[in-house]
Design a protein around this motif. Sequence first.
Motif, PDB file in Angstrom:
ATOM      1  N   VAL A  17       0.859  -1.192   0.000  1.00 41.19           N
ATOM      2  CA  VAL A  17       0.000   0.000   0.000  1.00 41.19           C
ATOM      3  C   VAL A  17       0.896   1.244   0.000  1.00 41.19           C
ATOM      4  CG1 VAL A  17      -1.856   1.203   1.222  1.00 41.19           C
ATOM      5  CG2 VAL A  17      -1.754  -1.295   1.281  1.00 41.19           C
ATOM      6  N   TYR A  18       0.628   2.164  -0.933  1.00 40.96           N
ATOM      7  CA  TYR A  18       1.455   3.371  -1.083  1.00 40.96           C
ATOM      8  C   TYR A  18       0.624   4.626  -0.866  1.00 40.96           C
ATOM      9  CZ  TYR A  18       4.678   0.150  -3.247  1.00 40.96           C
ATOM     10  OH  TYR A  18       5.522  -0.915  -3.462  1.00 40.96           O
ATOM     11  N   ARG A  19       1.279   5.623  -0.277  1.00 42.59           N
ATOM     12  CA  ARG A  19       0.648   6.961  -0.254  1.00 42.59           C
ATOM     13  C   ARG A  19       0.927   7.591  -1.598  1.00 42.59           C
ATOM     14  NH1 ARG A  19       2.114  12.283   0.687  1.00 42.59           N
ATOM     15  NH2 ARG A  19       4.252  11.773   1.288  1.00 42.59           N
ATOM     16  N   CYS A  20      -0.128   8.057  -2.234  1.00 40.34           N
ATOM     17  CA  CYS A  20       0.016   8.680  -3.553  1.00 40.34           C
ATOM     18  C   CYS A  20      -0.700  10.031  -3.531  1.00 40.34           C
ATOM     19  CB  CYS A  20      -0.615   7.810  -4.629  1.00 40.34           C
ATOM     20  SG  CYS A  20       0.203   6.223  -4.801  1.00 40.34           S
ATOM     21  N   VAL A  21      -0.288  10.897  -4.445  1.00 43.23           N
ATOM     22  CA  VAL A  21      -0.884  12.229  -4.495  1.00 43.23           C
ATOM     23  C   VAL A  21      -1.523  12.450  -5.865  1.00 43.23           C
ATOM     24  CG1 VAL A  21      -0.324  14.698  -4.471  1.00 43.23           C
ATOM     25  CG2 VAL A  21       0.733  13.185  -2.810  1.00 43.23           C
ATOM     26  N   LYS A  22      -2.722  12.989  -5.838  1.00 42.02           N
ATOM     27  CA  LYS A  22      -3.390  13.406  -7.094  1.00 42.02           C
ATOM     28  C   LYS A  22      -4.023  14.770  -6.827  1.00 42.02           C
ATOM     29  CE  LYS A  22      -7.559  11.770  -9.268  1.00 42.02           C
ATOM     30  NZ  LYS A  22      -8.432  12.778  -9.101  1.00 42.02           N
ATOM     31  N   ASN A  23      -3.710  15.742  -7.650  1.00 37.50           N
ATOM     32  CA  ASN A  23      -4.225  17.116  -7.477  1.00 37.50           C
ATOM     33  C   ASN A  23      -4.112  17.609  -6.030  1.00 37.50           C
ATOM     34  OD1 ASN A  23      -4.956  16.842 -10.124  1.00 37.50           O
ATOM     35  ND2 ASN A  23      -7.113  16.364  -9.649  1.00 37.50           N
ATOM     36  N   ASN A  24      -2.945  17.458  -5.455  1.00 38.47           N
ATOM     37  CA  ASN A  24      -2.665  17.901  -4.084  1.00 38.47           C
ATOM     38  C   ASN A  24      -3.440  17.167  -2.997  1.00 38.47           C
ATOM     39  OD1 ASN A  24      -0.723  19.769  -4.757  1.00 38.47           O
ATOM     40  ND2 ASN A  24      -2.263  21.360  -5.186  1.00 38.47           N
ATOM     41  N   SER A  25      -4.138  16.097  -3.350  1.00 39.65           N
ATOM     42  CA  SER A  25      -4.835  15.309  -2.320  1.00 39.65           C
ATOM     43  C   SER A  25      -4.136  13.970  -2.162  1.00 39.65           C
ATOM     44  CB  SER A  25      -6.286  15.052  -2.716  1.00 39.65           C
ATOM     45  OG  SER A  25      -6.938  16.265  -2.830  1.00 39.65           O
ATOM     46  N   ASN A  26      -4.131  13.470  -0.935  1.00 34.17           N
ATOM     47  CA  ASN A  26      -3.486  12.188  -0.642  1.00 34.17           C
ATOM     48  C   ASN A  26      -4.445  11.018  -0.785  1.00 34.17           C
ATOM     49  OD1 ASN A  26      -0.722  12.676   0.236  1.00 34.17           O
ATOM     50  ND2 ASN A  26      -1.681  13.962   1.808  1.00 34.17           N
ATOM     51  N   PHE A  27      -3.928   9.896  -1.261  1.00 31.97           N
ATOM     52  CA  PHE A  27      -4.707   8.662  -1.361  1.00 31.97           C
ATOM     53  C   PHE A  27      -3.820   7.504  -0.930  1.00 31.97           C
ATOM     54  CE2 PHE A  27      -6.436  11.618  -4.418  1.00 31.97           C
ATOM     55  CZ  PHE A  27      -7.806  11.519  -4.183  1.00 31.97           C
ATOM     56  N   ALA A  28      -4.473   6.368  -0.625  1.00 31.92           N
ATOM     57  CA  ALA A  28      -3.699   5.142  -0.368  1.00 31.92           C
ATOM     58  C   ALA A  28      -4.039   4.174  -1.488  1.00 31.92           C
ATOM     59  CB  ALA A  28      -4.096   4.552   0.978  1.00 31.92           C
ATOM     60  N   ILE A  29      -3.013   3.696  -2.196  1.00 31.94           N
ATOM     61  CA  ILE A  29      -3.285   2.736  -3.285  1.00 31.94           C
ATOM     62  C   ILE A  29      -2.720   1.378  -2.893  1.00 31.94           C
ATOM     63  CG2 ILE A  29      -2.997   2.185  -5.729  1.00 31.94           C
ATOM     64  CD1 ILE A  29      -2.926   5.000  -6.424  1.00 31.94           C
ATOM     65  N   LYS A  30      -3.610   0.387  -2.893  1.00 30.58           N
ATOM     66  CA  LYS A  30      -3.168  -0.986  -2.619  1.00 30.58           C
ATOM     67  C   LYS A  30      -2.878  -1.632  -3.965  1.00 30.58           C
ATOM     68  CE  LYS A  30      -5.024  -5.044  -0.164  1.00 30.58           C
ATOM     69  NZ  LYS A  30      -6.007  -5.420   0.868  1.00 30.58           N
ATOM     70  N   ILE A  31      -1.616  -1.977  -4.193  1.00 27.97           N
ATOM     71  CA  ILE A  31      -1.239  -2.614  -5.472  1.00 27.97           C
ATOM     72  C   ILE A  31      -1.089  -4.108  -5.204  1.00 27.97           C
ATOM     73  CG2 ILE A  31       0.404  -2.642  -7.380  1.00 27.97           C
ATOM     74  CD1 ILE A  31       1.125   0.216  -6.794  1.00 27.97           C
ATOM     75  N   ILE A  32      -1.995  -4.859  -5.783  1.00 27.75           N
ATOM     76  CA  ILE A  32      -2.060  -6.305  -5.518  1.00 27.75           C
ATOM     77  C   ILE A  32      -0.923  -7.025  -6.247  1.00 27.75           C
ATOM     78  CG2 ILE A  32      -3.550  -8.365  -5.757  1.00 27.75           C
ATOM     79  CD1 ILE A  32      -4.708  -6.239  -3.811  1.00 27.75           C
ATOM     80  N   LYS A  33      -0.396  -8.066  -5.596  1.00 24.20           N
ATOM     81  CA  LYS A  33       0.667  -8.860  -6.229  1.00 24.20           C
ATOM     82  C   LYS A  33       0.149  -9.484  -7.510  1.00 24.20           C
ATOM     83  CE  LYS A  33       2.797  -9.853  -1.892  1.00 24.20           C
ATOM     84  NZ  LYS A  33       3.581 -10.609  -1.034  1.00 24.20           N
ATOM     85  N   ASN A  34       1.061  -9.666  -8.459  1.00 21.48           N
ATOM     86  CA  ASN A  34       0.695 -10.218  -9.763  1.00 21.48           C
ATOM     87  C   ASN A  34       0.592 -11.751  -9.681  1.00 21.48           C
ATOM     88  OD1 ASN A  34       0.301 -10.595 -12.446  1.00 21.48           O
ATOM     89  ND2 ASN A  34       2.293  -9.804 -13.102  1.00 21.48           N
ATOM     90  N   ILE A  35      -0.386 -12.189  -8.894  1.00 22.54           N
ATOM     91  CA  ILE A  35      -0.634 -13.625  -8.708  1.00 22.54           C
ATOM     92  C   ILE A  35      -2.122 -13.828  -8.972  1.00 22.54           C
ATOM     93  CG2 ILE A  35      -0.706 -15.510  -7.006  1.00 22.54           C
ATOM     94  CD1 ILE A  35       1.623 -14.157  -5.543  1.00 22.54           C
ATOM     95  N   ASN A  36      -2.415 -14.808  -9.835  1.00 22.38           N
ATOM     96  CA  ASN A  36      -3.785 -14.974 -10.297  1.00 22.38           C
ATOM     97  C   ASN A  36      -4.812 -15.071  -9.159  1.00 22.38           C
ATOM     98  OD1 ASN A  36      -5.341 -14.844 -12.468  1.00 22.38           O
ATOM     99  ND2 ASN A  36      -5.208 -17.024 -13.004  1.00 22.38           N
ATOM    100  N   ALA A  37      -4.503 -15.939  -8.181  1.00 22.22           N
ATOM    101  CA  ALA A  37      -5.455 -16.141  -7.072  1.00 22.22           C
ATOM    102  C   ALA A  37      -5.686 -14.834  -6.315  1.00 22.22           C
ATOM    103  CB  ALA A  37      -4.912 -17.198  -6.122  1.00 22.22           C
ATOM    104  N   TYR A  38      -4.653 -14.020  -6.172  1.00 22.46           N
ATOM    105  CA  TYR A  38      -4.781 -12.753  -5.452  1.00 22.46           C
ATOM    106  C   TYR A  38      -5.590 -11.744  -6.267  1.00 22.46           C
ATOM    107  CZ  TYR A  38      -1.213 -14.374  -2.136  1.00 22.46           C
ATOM    108  OH  TYR A  38      -0.516 -15.067  -1.193  1.00 22.46           O
ATOM    109  N   ASN A  39      -5.410 -11.812  -7.617  1.00 18.47           N
ATOM    110  CA  ASN A  39      -6.201 -10.912  -8.473  1.00 18.47           C
ATOM    111  C   ASN A  39      -7.686 -11.204  -8.300  1.00 18.47           C
ATOM    112  OD1 ASN A  39      -4.048  -9.592  -9.543  1.00 18.47           O
ATOM    113  ND2 ASN A  39      -3.835 -10.942 -11.309  1.00 18.47           N
ATOM    114  N   ILE A  40      -8.007 -12.514  -8.293  1.00 17.48           N
ATOM    115  CA  ILE A  40      -9.414 -12.918  -8.151  1.00 17.48           C
ATOM    116  C   ILE A  40      -9.940 -12.448  -6.788  1.00 17.48           C
ATOM    117  CG2 ILE A  40     -10.970 -14.924  -7.978  1.00 17.48           C
ATOM    118  CD1 ILE A  40      -8.985 -16.312  -9.984  1.00 17.48           C
ATOM    119  N   GLN A  41      -9.125 -12.686  -5.754  1.00 17.95           N
ATOM    120  CA  GLN A  41      -9.516 -12.297  -4.394  1.00 17.95           C
ATOM    121  C   GLN A  41      -9.723 -10.785  -4.302  1.00 17.95           C
ATOM    122  OE1 GLN A  41      -9.987 -14.793  -2.326  1.00 17.95           O
ATOM    123  NE2 GLN A  41     -10.706 -13.460  -0.683  1.00 17.95           N
TER     124      GLN A  41
END
Length: 356
Positions: free
Chosen positions: A114-138
Amino acid sequence: MFNLTLSFSQFGIQKTHFQLYDCQNEGLKSKQLQRDKQPIHLVTIKIRQLLQFNQTISVIPRILTQPSAAVYNDGLDNENYDLIVRLDDVIINEKTGNQYIAKELLGAGTFGSVYRCVKNNSNFAIKIIKNINAYNIQSMKEIKLIRFLNKKQEHESIIKLIDYFLFKNHVCIVFPLLGFNLEELLQETKYQGLSLHMIKNILKQLIAGLEFLHSLHWVHCDIKPENILFTDNTAKQIQIIDFGSATELNINLYYYIQSLYYRAPEIILGYKKTCAIDMWSVGCVAAQLYLGYPLFQGTSSFDQLSKILGLISMYFIMNHQIQYQLRIDPKQSKMLGLFYQREPKLCAQKFEEVSE
Ligand SMILES: Nc1ncnc2c1ncn2[C@@H]1O[C@H](COP(=O)(O)OP(=O)(O)OP(=O)(O)O)[C@@H](O)[C@H]1O
């Protein structure tokens, strides 16, 4: 890679390693300077030496992902199938054109980072899922459930979904940026535990969120301090996160769910799950907030069960005087009363009694 005027402070504060490239030799002269391995003054001297040659130096932005070595997905992913993210990388939703700029790693779990990211001066948290098929489905199930919950009611104790998309073969889920989690809060208290007033406030909101989830026949299945976050630094409002393990009530699972310390006895024994398994975890969290450390710290499922039975049988058998003689922590025995009420409303009532 980009050119810049070097300033030492830019390097001095790096937590992880960074790479320097000599542009005139086009990437041939690569120096990987690891702060952990070399004292910072040595690193600074090396940078000074490089500058004396009056060369144009390019810096590859600091890698936020750990481990950082490229292994899979044409060099985009590390050995854990996590997308390698650098400071100021742009994570794009191609469909909408939304661009999020990566700033810092907030946490890493089984399913992704999970990363803190910025868009138009606002903060967000982005969860980047591992590139594993079962995790993508989950993760698609997690997105579907949070969308469903948000649509039913914007419950203040449940995280909100902002955006989701596929980026470089990774599912990305965008959430509002929240504050610290309960584990981090306990750490701040040096594991001494919180005041009853604060515990009461947290539990009321946690139970309200679960009551809402359970009323829609879903079970969270992973209630633990790391998955309960304050919305901001005022430490007043909490939200439940991580619905990646949540399941519908009527679906039977044939594998262990819940993190070990918060796992209900019926799950360890292989019985059918009900919403009560979340309430067991709430009891474990409540005890931990009070004591400062987890109440049942099993090393395996069997050990977990024996620790639960050991403490609960003592509660039944002994009166307070004997407990005192045996030097059982009175705080532990007091909190045990909570475990007998697994229905959210009754549990809340019981908590009022215990904490008075
Ligand atoms: N919206 C958010 N704002 C701030 N930090 C967050 C947010 N979402 C997650 N985090 C941080 O990232 C950590 C991991 O997130 P999450 O639990 O969703 O990942 P996971 O891979 O599903 O973890 P697990 O191994 O527990 O299943 C959390 O413990 C928390 O510290």
